[in-house]
Design a protein around this motif. Sequence first.
Motif, PDB file in Angstrom:
ATOM      1  N   TRP A 192       4.086  25.492 -22.775  1.00  0.00           N
ATOM      2  CA  TRP A 192       5.117  25.617 -22.005  1.00  0.00           C
ATOM      3  C   TRP A 192       5.084  23.627 -21.085  1.00  0.00           C
ATOM      4  O   TRP A 192       3.871  22.886 -21.489  1.00  0.00           O
ATOM      5  N   VAL A 201      -0.364  26.561 -20.713  1.00  0.00           N
ATOM      6  CA  VAL A 201      -0.855  28.052 -19.282  1.00  0.00           C
ATOM      7  C   VAL A 201      -1.005  28.916 -20.026  1.00  0.00           C
ATOM      8  O   VAL A 201      -1.044  29.282 -21.099  1.00  0.00           O
ATOM      9  N   GLY A 215       0.602  32.728 -19.336  1.00  0.00           N
ATOM     10  CA  GLY A 215       1.391  33.154 -18.931  1.00  0.00           C
ATOM     11  C   GLY A 215       1.454  34.849 -18.980  1.00  0.00           C
ATOM     12  O   GLY A 215       0.559  35.356 -19.514  1.00  0.00           O
ATOM     13  N   GLN A 263       5.978  34.153 -20.281  1.00  0.00           N
ATOM     14  CA  GLN A 263       6.555  33.555 -18.636  1.00  0.00           C
ATOM     15  C   GLN A 263       5.939  33.325 -18.001  1.00  0.00           C
ATOM     16  O   GLN A 263       4.154  32.799 -17.491  1.00  0.00           O
ATOM     17  N   PHE A 264       6.000  31.814 -17.669  1.00  0.00           N
ATOM     18  CA  PHE A 264       5.262  30.964 -16.632  1.00  0.00           C
ATOM     19  C   PHE A 264       6.088  30.337 -15.433  1.00  0.00           C
ATOM     20  O   PHE A 264       7.354  30.072 -15.792  1.00  0.00           O
ATOM     21  N   PRO A 265       5.888  30.764 -14.318  1.00  0.00           N
ATOM     22  CA  PRO A 265       4.845  31.514 -13.597  1.00  0.00           C
ATOM     23  C   PRO A 265       5.611  32.902 -14.256  1.00  0.00           C
ATOM     24  O   PRO A 265       6.340  33.354 -14.760  1.00  0.00           O
ATOM     25  N   GLY A 266       4.176  33.742 -13.997  1.00  0.00           N
ATOM     26  CA  GLY A 266       4.351  35.205 -14.375  1.00  0.00           C
ATOM     27  C   GLY A 266       6.006  36.280 -13.553  1.00  0.00           C
ATOM     28  O   GLY A 266       6.520  35.225 -12.605  1.00  0.00           O
ATOM     29  N   GLY A 281      -2.110  28.235 -13.965  1.00  0.00           N
ATOM     30  CA  GLY A 281      -0.799  28.993 -14.486  1.00  0.00           C
ATOM     31  C   GLY A 281      -1.218  30.577 -14.236  1.00  0.00           C
ATOM     32  O   GLY A 281       0.268  30.987 -14.424  1.00  0.00           O
ATOM     33  N   TRP A 320      -0.719  20.548 -10.686  1.00  0.00           N
ATOM     34  CA  TRP A 320       0.446  20.636 -11.680  1.00  0.00           C
ATOM     35  C   TRP A 320      -1.328  19.855 -12.659  1.00  0.00           C
ATOM     36  O   TRP A 320      -1.140  18.805 -12.402  1.00  0.00           O
ATOM     37  N   GLY A 364       7.001  26.891 -10.836  1.00  0.00           N
ATOM     38  CA  GLY A 364       6.821  26.511 -11.961  1.00  0.00           C
ATOM     39  C   GLY A 364       7.123  25.354 -12.804  1.00  0.00           C
ATOM     40  O   GLY A 364       6.721  25.015 -13.543  1.00  0.00           O
TER      41      GLY A 364
END
Length: 587
Positions: free
Chosen positions: A51, A60, A62, A66-69, A150, A180, A210
């Motif tokens: 990511w 990351v 995830g 997805q990031f963030p969740g 993350g 980060w 994110g």
Amino acid sequence: MVPTDGSVVRPISRGLTLRALVIWCILLPFIRLSSGAKTRHFKWEVEYMYWSPDCIENVVMGINGQFPGPTIRAKAGDTVVVELTNKLPTEGVVIHWHGIRQLGTPWADGTAFISQCAINCGETFHYRFKVDRPGTYFYHGHLGMQRSAGLYGSLIVDVAEGEKEPFHYDGEFNLLLSDWWHKSVHEQEVGLSSNPFRWIGEPQSLLINGRGQYNCSLAAQYSNTNSSQCKLRGNEQCAPQILRVRPNKTYRLRVASSTALASLNLAIGNHKMVVVEADGNYLQPFAVNDLDIYSGESYSVLITTDQDPSKNYWLSIGVRGRLPATPPGLSILNYQPTSVSKFPTSPPPVTPRWDDYNHSKTFSNSIFALMGSPKPPTSYDRRITLLNTQNKIDGFTKWAINNVSLALPPTPYLGSIKYGLQNAFDQKSPPENFPDNYDVMRPPINPNSTIGSGVYMFGLNSTVDVILQNANSLSNNVSEIHPWHLHGHDFWVLGYGEGKFSAKDEKKLNFKNPPLRNTAVIFPYGWTALRYVADNPGVWAFHCHIEPHLHMGMGVVFAEGVHHVKSIPNEALTCGLTAKFLDKNRG
């Protein structure tokens, strides 16, 4: 039953009354269901993936790609069920539901080796819990430093069906703040555990939902540094999330901080914010130009879009409490129908100086509970004072509480206490105070510092006072900010003070309208006084929410009424001595 008109109801017969009672018991579950409470199911897979959170590609952690969740959204009274599968190739995982009290479900708190075993590679764990109160919450990893990697997301609880918030707004935005690093969390962990000690350094970027920018700035034209202007199309993973608003409306901003290290300050150009909620508890509304937020905290603020609608405005977050080596995180408040490509005409708000603690204390001392909120008991049954110090133990740099640096055992406390497995952790209770002659202003010299896994055991429904006492660190004349988070409870923040807490400070405590929180900060060389009721059977972490500090031992464990905990799912206890205990009892 006595009618309000004063008349008397007489049962026709005893049999009819019993029959009515039976029918009532049968119908009761359906009546509750009709109130609108639902069970909300989520199926998640946790994995590493590539990511670009700050426009630099990295690995990351995830959820479902997805990031963030994914954001969990539920209503007060709902039950949340998360089927979590660990797709990480070489490490376990857990998720903590930050701010959810886990009433009756302490095994679902998501704290590795406290409430459950880590979920092994390829295994699935079922979290099931009730979200009992509306508010702004989030979730994150609670094993090693997986939050830094993350593993986090938002958890929003709306008011129950038919209920209303004590304030009005026309729309809302959710802002999850984080920091980060480009260095992997595994490398960070090794450095923190090494001799000589290797500090992780300051984060490279600040992220909003994110998204951040490294080596370029959205506001380069206003910068006195050599940063270049970010050239973004808007569809990049690092492109800022734009807050699109209509003129002359009121918007709720839900703001939560999952940072691993940074304390932050948030401001919006030309817009005041009215603070109305903190950690899921309503506040007496008060207006601010900017908002200090520490790791683990959440707030709701209201903004009114009453500025020139032909312009856009910066939303900015910057570092507080540490000499900033990280540029601000930026987004844009876009007044529609003005084009989002039209940059604000003024520079982003300037973050208050990093060590302007008077500014921070003014904000913290402005937070009071909304009228009608629960008040604390007028006295306590037990008081513990927790001295926060940095220590050397066998040459390794640690954080310690009353000279004990926490090391979690391989068997979850919840299972070992429930089943009486006394060899699972230190049976000696940790110290409840520190020597009266200890000078918090001088660097610590602690030859008796130890590593331990003891538990503070509290009587069920007892009232507990906790005095958090800050002190100097190993580096002379440095005392750091520490935000402390309590699992399974809210506490009343009775007050803050300077120096070492003493009897004369009792008069400064606020018993009239102290705010209920689950996270509270202690300022450098200061103290913070908390009070809570130990009314939630289980075993609960209480720790500094700065990720490397917890990794270095800055936490304690509270337990209360564990024998009242009903059956614990076996899947929570499949490690250590509890695994052997369960195997033996199956036979």
